[in-house]
Scaffold this active site. Structure first.
Site, PDB file in Angstrom:
ATOM      1  N   LYS A 176     109.181  50.813 -47.830  1.00 17.43           N
ATOM      2  CA  LYS A 176     108.086  50.055 -48.454  1.00 17.43           C
ATOM      3  C   LYS A 176     107.246  50.942 -49.379  1.00 17.43           C
ATOM      4  CE  LYS A 176     106.556  49.466 -44.373  1.00 17.43           C
ATOM      5  NZ  LYS A 176     105.783  49.107 -43.159  1.00 17.43           N
ATOM      6  N   THR A 207      93.833  46.809 -46.709  1.00 16.08           N
ATOM      7  CA  THR A 207      95.251  46.956 -46.380  1.00 16.08           C
ATOM      8  C   THR A 207      95.441  47.329 -44.904  1.00 16.08           C
ATOM      9  OG1 THR A 207      95.096  49.232 -47.170  1.00 16.08           O
ATOM     10  CG2 THR A 207      95.994  47.608 -48.711  1.00 16.08           C
ATOM     11  N   GLY A 209      96.661  46.914 -41.501  1.00 22.59           N
ATOM     12  CA  GLY A 209      97.645  46.073 -40.823  1.00 22.59           C
ATOM     13  C   GLY A 209      98.691  45.425 -41.717  1.00 22.59           C
ATOM     14  N   THR A 210      98.817  45.889 -42.967  1.00 23.81           N
ATOM     15  CA  THR A 210      99.830  45.280 -43.856  1.00 23.81           C
ATOM     16  C   THR A 210     101.247  45.462 -43.302  1.00 23.81           C
ATOM     17  OG1 THR A 210      99.801  47.309 -45.162  1.00 23.81           O
ATOM     18  CG2 THR A 210      98.577  45.449 -46.052  1.00 23.81           C
ATOM     19  N   GLY A 211     101.526  46.660 -42.770  1.00 16.53           N
ATOM     20  CA  GLY A 211     102.877  46.944 -42.264  1.00 16.53           C
ATOM     21  C   GLY A 211     103.220  46.080 -41.060  1.00 16.53           C
ATOM     22  N   CYS A 212     102.252  45.911 -40.149  1.00 13.00           N
ATOM     23  CA  CYS A 212     102.475  45.089 -38.941  1.00 13.00           C
ATOM     24  C   CYS A 212     102.746  43.644 -39.351  1.00 13.00           C
ATOM     25  CB  CYS A 212     101.251  45.123 -38.022  1.00 13.00           C
ATOM     26  SG  CYS A 212     100.704  46.774 -37.577  1.00 13.00           S
TER      27      CYS A 212
HETATM   28  N1  ATP Z   1      97.836  47.159 -52.870  1.00 10.50           N
HETATM   29  C1  ATP Z   1      98.957  46.459 -52.657  1.00 10.50           C
HETATM   30  N2  ATP Z   1      99.317  45.454 -53.492  1.00 10.50           N
HETATM   31  C2  ATP Z   1     100.424  44.716 -53.302  1.00 10.50           C
HETATM   32  N3  ATP Z   1     101.267  44.932 -52.275  1.00 10.50           N
HETATM   33  C3  ATP Z   1     100.996  45.939 -51.422  1.00 10.50           C
HETATM   34  C4  ATP Z   1      99.815  46.735 -51.540  1.00 10.50           C
HETATM   35  N4  ATP Z   1      99.788  47.647 -50.519  1.00 10.50           N
HETATM   36  C5  ATP Z   1     100.882  47.397 -49.777  1.00 10.50           C
HETATM   37  N5  ATP Z   1     101.616  46.398 -50.318  1.00 10.50           N
HETATM   38  C6  ATP Z   1     102.852  45.824 -49.779  1.00 10.50           C
HETATM   39  O1  ATP Z   1     102.590  45.492 -48.430  1.00 10.50           O
HETATM   40  C7  ATP Z   1     103.756  45.696 -47.652  1.00 10.50           C
HETATM   41  C8  ATP Z   1     103.436  46.698 -46.536  1.00 10.50           C
HETATM   42  O2  ATP Z   1     103.623  47.983 -47.075  1.00 10.50           O
HETATM   43  P1  ATP Z   1     102.825  49.298 -46.694  1.00 10.50           P
HETATM   44  O3  ATP Z   1     103.547  50.414 -47.379  1.00 10.50           O
HETATM   45  O4  ATP Z   1     101.373  49.108 -46.995  1.00 10.50           O
HETATM   46  O5  ATP Z   1     103.026  49.321 -45.145  1.00 10.50           O
HETATM   47  P2  ATP Z   1     102.383  50.288 -44.089  1.00 10.50           P
HETATM   48  O6  ATP Z   1     101.911  51.529 -44.763  1.00 10.50           O
HETATM   49  O7  ATP Z   1     103.383  50.402 -43.006  1.00 10.50           O
HETATM   50  O8  ATP Z   1     101.145  49.463 -43.588  1.00 10.50           O
HETATM   51  P3  ATP Z   1      99.979  49.939 -42.595  1.00 10.50           P
HETATM   52  O9  ATP Z   1      98.799  50.201 -43.496  1.00 10.50           O
HETATM   53  O10 ATP Z   1      99.772  48.754 -41.727  1.00 10.50           O
HETATM   54  O11 ATP Z   1     100.456  51.140 -41.856  1.00 10.50           O
HETATM   55  C9  ATP Z   1     104.832  46.153 -48.637  1.00 10.50           C
HETATM   56  O12 ATP Z   1     105.536  45.036 -49.132  1.00 10.50           O
HETATM   57  C10 ATP Z   1     104.026  46.785 -49.753  1.00 10.50           C
HETATM   58  O13 ATP Z   1     104.753  46.815 -50.959  1.00 10.50           O
HETATM   59  C1  HMH Z   2      98.277  49.317 -32.679  1.00 10.35           C
HETATM   60  C2  HMH Z   2      98.503  49.602 -34.106  1.00 10.35           C
HETATM   61  N1  HMH Z   2      99.769  49.564 -34.584  1.00 10.35           N
HETATM   62  C3  HMH Z   2     100.011  49.833 -35.879  1.00 10.35           C
HETATM   63  C4  HMH Z   2      98.979  50.143 -36.740  1.00 10.35           C
HETATM   64  C5  HMH Z   2      99.282  50.465 -38.195  1.00 10.35           C
HETATM   65  O1  HMH Z   2      98.692  49.631 -39.072  1.00 10.35           O
HETATM   66  C6  HMH Z   2      97.662  50.153 -36.210  1.00 10.35           C
HETATM   67  N2  HMH Z   2      96.588  50.432 -36.982  1.00 10.35           N
HETATM   68  N3  HMH Z   2      97.465  49.881 -34.899  1.00 10.35           N
END
Ligand code: ATP
Ligand code: HMH
Length: 267
Positions: A176, A207, A209-212
């Site tokens: 990602k 952003t 929790g975007t990954g979750c």
């Molecule tokens: N500013 C943004 N604008 C548009 N899309 C985004 C943005 N930030 C993240 N994304 C998208 O959101 C999704 C999650 O990606 P990201 O790389 O942020 O995950 P992550 O780092 O695991 O998240 P977390 O912050 O929860 O750990 C992906 O599809 C990414 O391309």
């Molecule tokens: C519990 C938990 N899992 C994953 C993330 C990553 O976003 C977080 N902040 N907290």
């Protein structure tokens, strides 16, 4: 009688509701998937960072898994925060041999930069959990830890996705690009084809929790029978809308909006 597909998330918590188990369950609910959860760690956190962490005992994690597995079938499951080797082992023992697809979010750090996984368990995750997954969804720093390579360009991201599948044995890998400066481009390698999912970067601090939310949306779409590239495309639309209409609440990185996909349809 009403039939609904079900999904299980095995992860840590977020009392402020933007990440972890809470984000997963909200996403499952939004996408009409019956959500279930096994808690691995209780994390005292909010939009500004992590204040404290307490891991569940191995026996409690195993018992929660047993309670779900002995009762309710599910069509897909995901893992998030698995803080150490003992917790990983407990999960491996219970999920090995399950038929439903396993989506692994290899959570290592929060958006605010707090480490959620013990240093010595990263290699263990790669060697013992990764090969069980149908899909793993690392962000760029996580993909760097898994591959041991520096990732700077879209080309590097694609190489990493290939390596994670070909060398480390994940069924598929979605690297990602939320941490890149320009486009929000993600690359999925499914063992045969490289798929690209790209949107304009949204200028926002929200952003948390975007990954979750993204991996939970993929899991939900898989429970509805979508094959990986389609499930990821739909989840990408879902997370993009959720970031676009995110909530400016809290003092730090605000949470995403899981019902935004309904607003997008209205436009
Ligand atoms: N500013 C943004 N604008 C548009 N899309 C985004 C943005 N930030 C993240 N994304 C998208 O959101 C999704 C999650 O990606 P990201 O790389 O942020 O995950 P992550 O780092 O695991 O998240 P977390 O912050 O929860 O750990 C992906 O599809 C990414 O391309
Ligand atoms: C519990 C938990 N899992 C994953 C993330 C990553 O976003 C977080 N902040 N907290």
């Amino acid at each position: 009688m009403t039939h609904i597909p079900a999904a299980l998330t095995i992860a840590g918590t977020d009392p402020s509701g933007g990440a972890g188990i809470q984000a997963d369950l909200k996403t499952f609910q939004e996408l009409k998937t019956y959500g279930m959860s096994v808690i691995t760690s209780v994390v005292a956190q909010n939009t500004t960072g992590v204040q404290d962490v307490q891991h569940m005992s191995v026996s409690m994690i195993k018992q929660q898994l047993k309670s779900v597995l002995s009762d309710i079938p599910f069509q897909a499951f995901k893992t998030g925060m698995l803080a150490d080797i003992d917790i990983m082992d407990a999960v491996i023992e219970k999920i090995s041999g399950l038929d439903s697809p396993y989506i692994m979010d290899p959570v290592m750090m929060t958006t605010s930069g707090h480490t959620l996984i013990a240093e010595d368990s990263r290699k263990y995750l790669r060697e013992n959990l990764l090969p069980l997954s149908a899909l793993v969804t690392p962000n760029i720093p996580e993909a760097e830890v898994i591959t041991g390579e520096t990732i700077k360009t879209p080309d590097d991201m694609q190489q990493a996705a290939k390596q994670i599948v070909d060398e480390f044995g994940a069924g598929a890998a979605l690297v990602k690009g939320g941490h890149m400066q320009s486009q929000a481009a993600d690359f999925l390698f499914d063992g045969e084809t490289m798929h690209t999912f790209s949107t304009e970067r949204i200028d926002t601090q929200n952003t948390h929790g975007t990954g979750c939310t993204y991996s939970a949306a993929i899991t939900a779409y898989v429970t509805h029978g979508y094959k990986l590239p389609d499930a990821v495309q739909r989840a990408k639309d879902f997370i993009t809308a959720a970031i676009c209409h995110s909530f400016s609440i809290g003092q730090g990185n605000g949470p995403t909006n899981q019902w935004a996909h309904r607003m997008e349809r209205v436009k």
